[in-house]
Enzyme design. Structure first.
Site, short mmCIF file in Angstrom:
data_model
loop_
_atom_site.label_atom_id
_atom_site.label_comp_id
_atom_site.label_asym_id
_atom_site.label_seq_id
_atom_site.Cartn_x
_atom_site.Cartn_y
_atom_site.Cartn_z
N GLY A 1 -4.00 -9.29 6.17
CA GLY A 1 -3.60 -10.66 6.44
C GLY A 1 -2.66 -10.73 7.63
O GLY A 1 -2.83 -11.58 8.53
N GLU B 1 -17.77 1.77 -8.65
CA GLU B 1 -17.90 2.70 -7.52
C GLU B 1 -18.15 4.09 -8.07
O GLU B 1 -17.46 4.52 -9.00
CB GLU B 1 -16.59 2.84 -6.76
CG GLU B 1 -16.10 1.68 -6.01
CD GLU B 1 -14.67 1.99 -5.50
OE1 GLU B 1 -13.97 1.00 -5.29
OE2 GLU B 1 -14.27 3.16 -5.34
N HIS C 1 -5.99 -2.89 -6.55
CA HIS C 1 -6.42 -4.17 -5.97
C HIS C 1 -5.60 -5.35 -6.48
O HIS C 1 -6.13 -6.26 -7.10
CB HIS C 1 -7.90 -4.43 -6.32
CG HIS C 1 -8.86 -3.41 -5.81
ND1 HIS C 1 -10.16 -3.31 -6.27
CD2 HIS C 1 -8.73 -2.46 -4.86
CE1 HIS C 1 -10.79 -2.33 -5.63
NE2 HIS C 1 -9.94 -1.79 -4.78
N ASN D 1 -14.62 -4.82 -4.01
CA ASN D 1 -13.38 -4.40 -3.35
C ASN D 1 -12.89 -5.54 -2.45
O ASN D 1 -13.70 -6.19 -1.79
CB ASN D 1 -13.64 -3.15 -2.53
CG ASN D 1 -14.45 -2.13 -3.30
OD1 ASN D 1 -15.60 -2.39 -3.64
ND2 ASN D 1 -13.88 -1.00 -3.57
P1 FAE Z 1 -1.37 -5.03 2.40
O1 FAE Z 1 -2.50 -4.37 3.09
O2 FAE Z 1 -0.85 -4.43 1.15
O3 FAE Z 1 -0.19 -5.15 3.46
C1 FAE Z 1 1.09 -5.65 3.13
C2 FAE Z 1 2.12 -4.95 4.01
O4 FAE Z 1 3.37 -5.64 3.86
C3 FAE Z 1 2.38 -3.50 3.62
O5 FAE Z 1 2.23 -2.68 4.76
C4 FAE Z 1 3.81 -3.51 3.10
O6 FAE Z 1 4.51 -2.30 3.36
C5 FAE Z 1 4.42 -4.68 3.83
N1 FAE Z 1 5.55 -5.29 3.13
C6 FAE Z 1 5.66 -5.57 1.81
N2 FAE Z 1 6.85 -6.15 1.53
C7 FAE Z 1 7.51 -6.27 2.73
C8 FAE Z 1 8.77 -6.79 3.10
N3 FAE Z 1 9.59 -7.35 2.20
N4 FAE Z 1 9.14 -6.71 4.40
C9 FAE Z 1 8.31 -6.15 5.33
N5 FAE Z 1 7.09 -5.64 5.02
C10 FAE Z 1 6.68 -5.71 3.74
O7 FAE Z 1 -1.71 -6.54 2.06
N6 FAE Z 1 -9.78 -2.43 -0.91
C11 FAE Z 1 -11.05 -2.48 -0.48
O8 FAE Z 1 -11.55 -3.55 -0.15
N7 FAE Z 1 -11.80 -1.33 -0.40
C12 FAE Z 1 -11.31 -0.11 -0.78
O9 FAE Z 1 -12.01 0.91 -0.67
C13 FAE Z 1 -9.98 -0.05 -1.27
N8 FAE Z 1 -9.46 1.12 -1.70
C14 FAE Z 1 -8.13 1.17 -2.05
C15 FAE Z 1 -7.57 2.39 -2.39
C16 FAE Z 1 -6.21 2.47 -2.66
C17 FAE Z 1 -5.61 3.79 -3.06
C18 FAE Z 1 -5.39 1.31 -2.57
C19 FAE Z 1 -3.91 1.38 -2.84
C20 FAE Z 1 -5.95 0.10 -2.24
C21 FAE Z 1 -7.32 0.01 -1.99
N9 FAE Z 1 -7.90 -1.19 -1.64
C22 FAE Z 1 -9.21 -1.24 -1.26
C23 FAE Z 1 -7.13 -2.45 -1.64
C24 FAE Z 1 -6.75 -2.95 -0.24
O10 FAE Z 1 -6.18 -1.91 0.51
C25 FAE Z 1 -5.79 -4.13 -0.40
O11 FAE Z 1 -6.46 -5.14 -1.12
C26 FAE Z 1 -5.34 -4.70 0.94
O12 FAE Z 1 -4.67 -3.72 1.71
C27 FAE Z 1 -4.43 -5.90 0.75
O13 FAE Z 1 -4.24 -6.51 2.02
P2 FAE Z 1 -3.01 -7.47 2.28
O14 FAE Z 1 -3.08 -7.93 3.67
O15 FAE Z 1 -2.95 -8.48 1.19
#
Ligand code: FAE
Length: 540
Positions: free
Chosen positions: A59, A396, A481, A519
């Site tokens: 996002g 998966e 997720h 996912n």
């Molecule tokens: P996200 O990518 O979590 O980014 C949020 C960022 O905000 C992070 O870098 C945080 O460090 C940062 N943050 C948080 N709080 C603060 C703060 N107070 N101040 C500054 N920075 C902050 O959010 N999804 C798939 O579709 N396919 C997959 O194969 C898949 N595999 C996964 C495997 C694992 C092990 C994990 C953990 C997740 C997986 N996911 C997968 C889920 C996917 O990575 C997740 O839905 C997205 O990354 C969420 O995206 P957002 O932009 O919501």
């Protein structure tokens, strides 16, 4: 639009065009982005900025790129590290077989999703460090999240799945599906570099024997096996198998980052962001507060962190507009705290509600001795078992990249779990609680059983009981997720504008009410593309 699932028709061509030319190395990609990053200093105390984006995952990256392309200067603030510098072993990221300080966010002991093997605990002590994977513990669930510039894209499996059109109405009921499937899903897939494994190569590749066993067992029980697109560079994967390039997916790299073939945001949106010259990225900066500023805009409080997690400086900046992109948990925690503590009292009562785990549940099956799954396993899954319509589960076929033959088939199921939890402020602990209960995973287990009980009966096999503890079948204690907490059309309007405050937006997984049927990151990216387009057109 055909009813054919999008994952069967996605082309790999896009991925090759967008991939950093000539190399799969993250060091090369970091060097491209790194030059721009080095040129732009981190955000200064007392700065006044037009747009501040909290968090650099999907996002946040979409918001930063599109705002910058529209001529708006952006400050992207990320609590994790930049992940552009190699460690002592010459690599930026650690692998799953030997986790180290880089692997976990501020923990002194690993907390691996698979905690046991053959019944023995496998976690180990590590130095406390601002590592890449956060295992954030709430009372009934551990939520795994990525930490660093690139957010979850750094740690995830890269499975890039567009939901079936027929399921979209229950995923985001207030969003126009025609627009999503004609414009924003294609835009997201192109921007992320989504591609599909070559089915002919898959049929012979040693590293996907585990997936072929998964396919055989699914099909023998009458379940459809579908190939699932991924942002991994599939040509690089083929070269890994041929041993002509340094191995990455074939060296057990996942969860703690991936050094070569995966196109995380570090190789897609982030270099494009750097190329605009309009975005300042501040790693190791954590947002703690957002409150209306007396002269207009918002005062944003930041903590600058050291790699041991201590606060080295606090900063106060003013932003005209603030985009919450801290992920479902990060955004929800901030908003719930800010409402409860009086910093943003006019946020509505929907803040913190509608949180779900995308129905995640894991399990393993023990195969017969004549059905080995292979000692060399690609850490990138490429197929799944689709029983969503009949049984509420999409599983998966996941790797167990231990380096030895395990005769195990391993699965992460996404299920239609109806339970939703709420984040609330706890004044006693001065922190945010989540009221999820472990027992709420039972519907997910039942749905996953709709697949695996049948396969076990057909194959004469049993569940593994040694992966999540001793005599424990289900990995029902976690999610990868997290979704919801600032649900679109409830805590916000239909484009992510937070109710109660002009110029505050949610633009990440917090907008999605708990489940995407597959996912989630393609849907998070596509929704962000949709929302930012409207916001730029009308609010700037
Ligand atoms: P996200 O990518 O979590 O980014 C949020 C960022 O905000 C992070 O870098 C945080 O460090 C940062 N943050 C948080 N709080 C603060 C703060 N107070 N101040 C500054 N920075 C902050 O959010 N999804 C798939 O579709 N396919 C997959 O194969 C898949 N595999 C996964 C495997 C694992 C092990 C994990 C953990 C997740 C997986 N996911 C997968 C889920 C996917 O990575 C997740 O839905 C997205 O990354 C969420 O995206 P957002 O932009 O919501």
């Amino acid at each position: 639009m055909s009813d054919e699932p999008v994952w069967r028709t996605t082309s790999g061509a896009v991925s090759r065009r967008l991939f950093i030319a000539g190399t799969g190395s993250i060091l090369a990609a970091a060097a491209v982005g790194g030059r721009a990053a080095a040129a732009s200093p981190v955000i200064a105390d007392a700065a006044r900025v037009p747009a501040l984006v909290i968090g650099s995952g999907y996002g946040g990256s979409v918001a930063a790129l599109r705002l910058a392309e529209a001529g708006i200067d952006v400050h992207l603030v990320e609590m994790g590290m930049a992940w552009d510098t190699p460690g002592a072993d010459g690599k930026i990221f650690a692998n799953t077989t030997s986790p180290d300080q880089r692997s976990f966010w501020l923990r002194t002991r690993t907390k691996q999703p698979l905690s046991n093997f053959l019944g023995f605990p496998i976690d180990k002590d590590i130095p406390r460090y601002t590592g890449i994977l956060d295992a954030e513990e709430f009372s009934g669930i551990t939520v795994y999240q990525g930490r660093g510039v690139g957010g979850g894209s750094l740690v995830n499996g890269g499975m890039a799945v567009t939901p079936k059109r027929e399921n979209f109405g229950s995923i985001l009921p207030t969003v126009n599906a025609d627009e999503m499937y004609s414009t924003y899903y294609p835009r997201a897939n192109a921007g992320l570099g989504v591609g599909l494994v070559d089915p002919g190569w898959f049929d012979t590749a040693e590293c996907y024997q585990y997936a072929r066993v998964g396919r055989k067992h699914a099909q023998r029980s009458g379940f459809p096996f579908v190939f699932v697109p991924d942002v991994y560079d599939w040509r690089y994967m083929e070269q890994e198998q041929a041993n002509t390039v340094p191995r990455s997916a074939l060296a057990g790299e996942i969860l703690y980052g991936n050094n070569y073939g995966k196109k995380s945001l570090q190789k897609t949106y982030l270099p494009r962001i750097a190329a605009t010259g309009r975005v300042t990225i501040s790693p190791l900066h954590r947002v703690t507060s957002v409150t209306p500023a007396s002269g207009g805009g918002y005062t944003v409080m930041l903590e600058q962190l050291t790699t041991s997690g201590t606060v080295s400086a606090t900063k106060s900046v003013t932003a005209d507009k603030v985009f919450f992109a801290a992920g479902s948990v990060g955004t929800s925690k901030l908003l719930v705290k800010l409402k409860a503590t009086g910093a943003l009292p006019n946020l509505n009562g929907e803040v913190g509600k509608g949180w779900g785990d995308n129905g995640n549940v894991m399990c393993g099956r023990a195969n017969h001795i004549w059905d080995p799954t292979g000692s060399l396993q690609s850490s990138i899954p490429c197929g799944g078992i689709d029983n969503w319509a009949a049984g509420g589960a999409f599983a998966e076929v996941a790797p167990l990249p231990t380096g030895i033959e395990t005769w195990a088939s391993f699965y992460l199921s996404i299920t239609k779990n109806p339970n939703r939890a709420q984040f609330t402020w706890n004044p006693a602990t001065q922190s945010v609680d989540l009221n999820w209960q472990t027992a709420w995973k039972q519907p997910s287990i039942d749905m996953a059983k709709s697949i695996f009980d049948k396969i076990n009966a057909k194959e004469g096999t049993i569940y593994r009981t040694d992966l999540f503890g001793t005599y424990k079948i289900w990995g029902d204690h976690l999610t990868y997720h997290p979704l919801g907490g600032a649900v679109l059309g409830k805590a916000t309007d239909n484009y992510g504008r937070l109710a109660g405050y002009q110029g505050l937006y949610a633009i990440d997984g917090s907008l999605i009410p708990g489940n995407t049927s597959v996912n989630p990151f393609v849907t998070i990216t596509a929704l962000a593309e949709r929302n930012i387009e409207k916001i730029i057109a009308t609010d700037f």
